[in-house]
Design a protein around this motif. Structure first.
Motif, short mmCIF file in Angstrom:
data_model
loop_
_atom_site.label_atom_id
_atom_site.label_comp_id
_atom_site.label_asym_id
_atom_site.label_seq_id
_atom_site.Cartn_x
_atom_site.Cartn_y
_atom_site.Cartn_z
N LEU A 1 76.43 39.47 47.58
CA LEU A 1 75.75 38.57 48.39
C LEU A 1 76.86 38.17 49.54
CD1 LEU A 1 73.63 36.31 46.36
CD2 LEU A 1 73.07 38.22 47.67
N LYS A 2 77.86 38.75 49.50
CA LYS A 2 78.84 38.62 50.59
C LYS A 2 79.48 36.87 50.89
CE LYS A 2 77.66 42.92 52.95
NZ LYS A 2 76.81 43.28 52.06
N ILE A 3 79.61 36.31 49.74
CA ILE A 3 80.10 34.90 49.69
C ILE A 3 81.47 34.94 49.64
CG2 ILE A 3 79.74 32.86 48.72
CD1 ILE A 3 76.81 33.35 48.04
N VAL B 1 76.98 24.18 47.77
CA VAL B 1 76.58 24.96 46.57
C VAL B 1 74.93 25.11 46.35
CG1 VAL B 1 76.66 24.84 44.05
CG2 VAL B 1 79.00 24.53 45.26
N ILE B 2 74.38 23.99 46.68
CA ILE B 2 73.06 23.98 46.46
C ILE B 2 72.56 24.87 47.60
CG2 ILE B 2 70.97 22.60 46.80
CD1 ILE B 2 72.43 20.09 45.62
N ASN B 3 72.88 24.74 48.72
CA ASN B 3 72.40 25.83 49.90
C ASN B 3 72.74 27.32 49.69
OD1 ASN B 3 71.51 23.36 51.12
ND2 ASN B 3 73.25 23.42 52.45
N ASP B 4 73.96 27.34 49.14
CA ASP B 4 74.57 28.77 48.55
C ASP B 4 73.33 29.30 47.64
OD1 ASP B 4 76.32 28.73 50.71
OD2 ASP B 4 77.99 28.38 49.24
N MET B 5 73.32 28.62 46.43
CA MET B 5 72.56 29.00 45.59
C MET B 5 71.14 29.21 45.66
SD MET B 5 74.22 26.80 42.31
CE MET B 5 73.60 27.95 40.99
N ARG B 6 70.66 28.41 46.89
CA ARG B 6 69.09 28.50 47.22
C ARG B 6 69.12 30.18 48.02
NH1 ARG B 6 68.12 23.66 49.83
NH2 ARG B 6 67.46 23.18 47.88
N GLY B 7 70.07 30.40 48.79
CA GLY B 7 70.28 31.76 49.56
C GLY B 7 70.57 32.58 48.70
N MET B 8 71.32 32.54 47.72
CA MET B 8 71.32 33.66 46.55
C MET B 8 70.21 34.09 46.09
SD MET B 8 74.82 32.49 44.59
CE MET B 8 74.73 33.80 43.35
N ARG B 9 69.33 33.09 45.58
CA ARG B 9 67.65 33.13 44.90
C ARG B 9 67.01 33.79 46.26
NH1 ARG B 9 65.65 27.74 44.30
NH2 ARG B 9 64.72 28.28 46.15
N GLU B 10 66.90 33.53 47.35
CA GLU B 10 66.12 33.85 48.52
C GLU B 10 66.47 35.52 48.47
OE1 GLU B 10 66.65 31.38 51.70
OE2 GLU B 10 65.29 29.67 50.47
N GLN B 11 67.76 35.80 48.66
CA GLN B 11 68.26 37.09 48.98
C GLN B 11 67.78 37.83 47.72
OE1 GLN B 11 69.65 38.46 51.49
NE2 GLN B 11 69.50 40.28 50.60
N ALA B 12 67.78 37.43 46.35
CA ALA B 12 67.38 38.14 45.36
C ALA B 12 65.75 38.46 45.31
CB ALA B 12 67.67 37.49 44.14
N ASN B 13 65.13 37.47 45.76
CA ASN B 13 63.72 37.66 45.82
C ASN B 13 63.28 38.68 46.93
OD1 ASN B 13 62.97 35.79 44.08
ND2 ASN B 13 62.54 34.13 45.43
N ILE B 14 64.07 38.88 48.17
CA ILE B 14 63.92 39.72 49.26
C ILE B 14 64.20 41.08 48.75
CG2 ILE B 14 65.07 40.58 51.45
CD1 ILE B 14 65.35 37.46 52.03
N GLU B 15 65.24 41.40 47.93
CA GLU B 15 65.65 42.48 47.27
C GLU B 15 64.71 43.01 46.40
OE1 GLU B 15 69.68 42.39 46.15
OE2 GLU B 15 70.39 41.79 48.01
#
Length: 114
Positions: free
Chosen positions: A35-37, A64-78
Motif C-alpha cells: 500500500l506504499k506506506i 494508525v487508525i486512519n492508515d488502517m482505515r485506508g488499508m481496508r478501503e484500498q483492499a476493498n477497492i482492489e
C-alpha cells in the motif's frame, strides 16, 4: 499452527509464539509495502500492529487508525476491481460460446507452459 493447537486445547509454546509473531510481522510489513506506506507512518503502523500503544502519542495513534482505515478501503477497492475483471472475463467467455471444459483445458495448458 493455531488451528491445530486450538483443537488440542493447549497454549502455544514460546517457540510457536515467536514464529507466529515473526510471521505476522512479515505479513504486516508486506501489506504496508503493497500500500506504499513508508517512513514514519510505517514505523507507527508497525508499532500499533505489534501492540506497542504505550509509546505512541495521541496523534500517532490517530494516524494508525486512519492508515488502517485506508488499508481496508484500498483492499476493498482492489477486491471490487478483481471481481469486475472476473465478471468481464466470464462475459467474454460466455459470448464466445466455447464450452467451459475446453476453456479450462486451454487455461491449464497455458499455466503449464508459462
Amino acid at each position: 499452527m493455531l488451528t491445530n493447537e486450538m483443537k488440542k486445547n493447549r497454549a502455544l509454546t514460546v517457540d510457536e509464539q515467536a514464529r507466529v509473531s515473526s510471521n505476522m510481522k512479515v505479513i504486516f510489513e508486506s501489506e504496508a509495502d503493497a500500500l506504499k506506506i513508508t517512513g514514519e507512518k510505517k514505523n507507527t503502523l508497525m508499532k500499533a500492529l505489534n501492540g506497542d500503544f504505550n509509546n505512541m502519542s495521541k496523534s500517532q495513534a490517530q494516524q494508525v487508525i486512519n492508515d488502517m482505515r485506508g488499508m481496508r478501503e484500498q483492499a476493498n477497492i482492489e477486491y471490487d476491481q478483481q471481481a469486475a475483471d472476473q465478471k468481464n472475463y466470464l462475459m467474454v467467455i460466455l459470448s464466445l460460446k466455447i464450452p467451459i471444459t475446453k476453456i479450462w483445458l486451454l487455461q491449464n495448458k497455458n499455466e503449464l507452459t508459462s
